[in-house]
Each structure stands twice: as C-alpha cells, then as structure tokens.
Scaffold this active site. Sequence first.
Site, PDB file in Angstrom:
ATOM      1  CD  GLU A   1       4.582  17.424  -6.277  1.00 49.31           C
ATOM      2  OE1 GLU A   1       4.138  17.515  -7.439  1.00 49.31           O
ATOM      3  OE2 GLU A   1       5.509  16.641  -5.972  1.00 49.31           O
TER       4      GLU A   1
ATOM      5  CB  SER B   1     -22.075 -39.024  18.727  1.00 53.34           C
ATOM      6  OG  SER B   1     -22.079 -40.327  18.200  1.00 53.34           O
TER       7      SER B   1
END
Length: 773
Positions: free
Chosen positions: A193, A468
Amino acid sequence: MKKSNSPSGKKRKSPKKTAKNQRRPWFWRTFFRFVIFGAVLLACWMVYLDAVVTSRFEGRRFEIPSRVYARPLELYDGAGISAGALERELALAGFRKGDGTKPGSYRRNGGRFVISTRGFAFPDGAEPRRQLALSIYRDRIENFSVLRGESSPIVRLEPAQIGGIYPAHKEDRILVQLEDVPELLTQTLLTIEDRNFYQHFGVAPLSIARAMLANIRAGRIVQGGSTLTQQLVKNFYLTREQTLLRKGNEALMSVLLEMHYDKDDILETYLNEVYLGQAGTRSINGFGLASQFFFGEPLKDLQIHQLALLVGMVKGPSYYNPRRHPERATERRNLVISEMEDAALIDSVTAARARGMPLGVSERPSYSENRYPAYIDLVRRHLARDYREEDLRSEGLRIFTTLNPAIQYAAEYSVTDTVPRLANASELEAALVVTAKDSGEVLALVGGRDPQFAGFNRALDANRLVGSLIKPFIYLAALEYPERYTLITPVQDKAFALEFNDGRRWEPKNYDGEERGPVPLHEALSRSYNLPAVRVGLDIGVGEVRDTLQKFGVSSDIPEYPSMLLGAVSMSPVTVAQMYQGLATSGFNTPLRTIREVTDAQNAPLSRYNLAVDQVADPAAVHLVQYAMQETMREGTGRSAYYNVPEELALAGKTGTTDDGRDSWFAGFSGDLLAVAWVGRDDNGATSLTGASGALPVWSRFMAQVPQHGFAPVMPDGVGYHWVNGQRQALTNEYCDNARRMPFIAGSEPTQEVSCSGVLQKRIKGWFEGLFQ
C-alpha cells in the site's frame, strides 16, 4: 531628414498603450489582494482542519462495542453433555474441525474428542492453552485428560461470543497495538500500500504522478497514489465521494496529521480503522477483528498465506471476499505473496509453499450478529439498571452471561419442532424460558416460534392471563395455616355464585363443567379444579393471595378481584418463571439473572452479580405444594409429559389454561432446571388448546432432550410423612386401601387412626414383591 510628426519633435506614446499601462497597477493590486485573501482563507481553513484532525485523534478514536459471552463450558470427568451438544458448542465458539493440534481446533472420532483450546482471559484469571482428550458415554464425560499444557482436573473452554452491543454506525473492531501485530503483516501492508510510508510527509507527489500516468495509459483507474496516511484520513474523517474538494482536504489533513503525530501512531490507527468486510449491518474494521471473522484465530497466530489474504483484501473487501469469491481472493492473495517475495520479506520456497495453501477461511464467522435476539434483549434490560446505553455501545465492555448454548439449542428445537404439530399451528406463537432451578440463572430464552426473529419478544413482553398457574400460590397461602388446611383437607368442588354490591353476579365453573363435591386439597390442586381453588382463596382472602404473589416476585399490579383466583391476572413468561423459582427453591425468592460479571475492555472487573436469595415463604408449606405439583405430573393434568420424558425422571409442574384456550401454559421443574412454556395467538384469539395439549408438549419435549436429575426435594424441618386415608381424614396402615404417604406440617397430621383387615397378609405379600423388584 525625416521630419517628426510631433510639433515638439518628441515621440508621443500611443493612447492605447497608455491605457493598458494604466490598468496594470489595478490588475496587480487586485491579483495580490486575491492572493492575500486566498492565503488568509487557506490559513483559516487549515486551522479548522487542524482542529478537526487533532480533536478526533486526541479524544477517543474508536467506539468499541460491548461483547456478550455465553457461560464457559467446563469439561471434567462426569460432566453431563452429549457428543452432539459438545460439537455444536465448539462450533459456536469458533473451533474448527481438524486434527486437534492447532489452537482452536478439535478432532472427533465417535464419542472421542481431542481439543486444542486457545486460552482465554476470564475475569477471575487466564485460562492457558491446552490440548485435551475426553470421551462421552451416555451423555457424560469420561477419561478426561490434559495431553499438553498445564494439568487440571477441570478446564474451561473459551466462551462463545453470542452477541454485541454496537455503536450507531455499526462499526465493529478488536483493537490491536502495534507491538502485538506480526511484523510481517505491517511489512507486507507497507509493501503493497505505501512503500515510502516512513519517508513522505503525508502525501507522495511522485506516487500520485506515477498513478496518474498509469491510469492515463490504461484508460481507467488501475493504480492509486494515495499514501497510507491519506487512506486513513479518508476513512477516519471524510467521505468516499470523488471530488476535487475532498481530495484537497484529504491532502491537507494528511500533512497536518503527520505534523502532529508520529508514523507508528498513524500506522497503528490505520490497522484498527481499515474496513475489511461486512456481516449483515455490521462492518468489520481493523485487522484484529478481521482475523477472528475470517479465520477464527487471533491475529498473532495467523500464517503467511492468511496475512497475505488480509492485506490483499484492503484493495477491495467485497470484491475479494474469500467466502463469496474464493477464486478472486486466491489470485489476489498469491499476488501479494509474490510481492512479499520480491521485497525479500520471504524466500522463494516459503512463497511457493504459501501460494499452494488453501485460503483457510472458516465456514462461518466466529464473531457474528446477535445469535439469540430474545436472550440478548433480556441481557440489555438487566444491563440498563447499571449502565448507560452510550457506555455499552462504545466502551468495549465484556459481558459474561449465563446463557447455556446447549440448553438454548434444546429450547429452540422444542419450540420449532413442536408448535407446527399443534392444532391450527399457523396461527400460534410460543415462548419458552429456562432457568437453573437453584441459582435463578436464565439459561435459555425463546421469544417466538422463530427464535432468530429480533422483533416482539413474547418471553418478556407478552403479558397474558395466567389461568391455573396461580393455584399453587392460593394453596400455599392456605397451607401456611396448618391448623386450618392440610393436603387432605376436604374442599368443596361445588358451584356457587358471588353477588356484588352493584348487582353483578360471578359464577365460577370447572373447565369440564363437572362438580365432584368434597375433594382432598392435594387432589383439587393436581387435577386443577377451579371451584375448590376459588373457595379456598376466598376463605384465605384475595389480598393474602395477592401478597403471596408479590413476595414471589410479581411486581406488576394484581387486581384484588375474586376472578384473580382463577388467573385473571396478566404476566409475561419471564415473570411466571420468576414466580415459580420460589416454589422450586422451597420458598426462597431468587431474582432471575442473565449476567454473572462485567469487565472493562482491559478485563478489569466492573460489576459482579452474585446469587441473592430471600426467604419469602415457610419451606414446610412450600414442601406440601411441591408434593401436590409432583402428583400433578404423576396423576394429574401434567401426566402426558411422560409421553416424552423418561418415567424415572421425577418432575413437578402445573398447567394453565385461560378462557377459550387463548393461553396455554405449563410451568415446572426437575432437579436441575425450571422451564415455563406459553402457546397462544398474538391477537389473543381463541384456540382449541389447553395447558396440557399446547404448552405441555413444548415443555416436555424440551425436558426430554436435556440430561438432568430428577426433582428430589429435601424435607424441611417441621415436616413429617404419614400414611393416611384421605377420605376418612385419618392415619392408616401402609397396606390399607386408599393409603397414601403424605407430608404434614408437624402437629397438623390427623389424630384419628383407621385400620383395615388383612394387613398382615398384605404386608407379607408386599415383602415378597419387594424381593423380586
């Protein structure tokens, strides 16, 4: 002699030239003014850019997401886990199948495993790398040994990362320091780079000229002239738009950046900033995370061909994505390897060997988006008690949760496999919450029939009538008065009506519409009869039942109406799990936990969430309720669970159904786990389900998959077991008809005794039967 045209004999200047000369001072004055103005403007702009450059670099450069981990898997002789569950857990933690010699890999041969761990920095100390060997037989670990590394009878695997809390821009990264980065990576990066990185001052005019020439010759963009500093400036401060203004700013800011900071500082920032991939909405930034994302390994452990691939991807992370485009990626990687060879970073033999290597990319990322959205949702709500959202998104916290991947897998499977088999399945949704019975740690959580859907979380936000499920707490409130109620106290299963002052009437009924007259209390609970429950609740007091619910962890409003005694109170599955946790732990309220510990990014402890218990009920009374809930599983509404669960696994539980089957519930526990299942419709529409036909199959399917121990409650002080005849309210002989051995709080057992004929013969018969069992 030529005569002059001028009367005076002197040469006159032309009017045109004179005017031109008169304009020159004005032009230069204007020109210089523009130059001065431009210089001032440039200086001001440079000051502004300088402030921009330094403010970001001097402050917090990166927002680091918080990482959320599952609980670590402990391996030792006798640990309960199936071979399939171990392999799934290894895959979840990013282990790769191989020869088991390289860190982060394993080898399986049937039930035999060889595992090489990577090591991990836990909050309580570092776990070193080891190579392990073990066998799994009947879902238990055998022959556990450490082949290489520090010997230990128990080894923790590194925990799987199950999610993260990301910044708004969705950038994810693992920060690395320059001294920890392989030197070959930085050398290769600079070779590819920016070869003159350590010589230029932020921009490289010659490189730009070469790039322009190459691009002109090619007729397209084939070469870039940006320095590494310019790339960092573009990614760090600017956009990707291709304009002269942006390029000018990029150059100016690069120069300013190099004026203020040294090269190594800039290089380290680049290594952490560079974009290298995408995982859904999350971007993969920096070489540290890219190493984990593509190879499942730390950066320092990468080989040459892997380093070359990462460097090569800088040019085009999407174009050279090795998972999507392996041929392109291989070509690019080999080009980088050749450049490394030309730059004498590696010799030709090493280069040839590296070019011949496969890409070595893991099949799927070891660091991915949140895998368990419903569970992470609960974690975030718990974190919100102590942490700001901003800190969670940016400070890189490490959050160690209680999620058990094997339990979560079983929970998800039970929901996704069972719900489609139920009646009118297309309209149904579901939720499942699993906790550790003794500690209250949330081990698994499913928020809908599609566990991967990150939307409405029914486990937390679906507040539905519980039916319940409330009955054990009514009877618990009653049994805390042993002088009034025992398990054999007869309660009337007979219709009645309540008339209110405003003239309204309320007439509760049983689910089956039947009336049975007086029934023992334990039978009323295990068969889930409505009429006895309401009668007992009214006798004890609706307010007292409400107080009991609140003591067991219900913090929402509870209406103080008689209908509440039949479950006309809304709760989420997590709230129900919290409520039943106290029943499973003999009356000790244990707040549910999803987090064990939180550390900062450097592993310094911030918060530790230890087990907390609070006794909220008499353990003796709870023991009696547990007895009736076990009876529910053996003889009552929960007995169909044993279609899936082995007969020898002792369980306790309770069904719940609301009007027209709008909600189907089941809550219960074994010796190790507590689980709550809910099935219903999001629009609260009617279904044909009951608690036993909807939620119970989901619950029992889950319980059947997980190795665990049966429920064996410890008898608390003040409780004694007696053989009784419930119908006659009297003590009796073990061998008499209708004899049942039941627990009583001391002093509440019957005083009368009844006998029966033939006791001796039955005792002898029982003795012989016992010999052959």
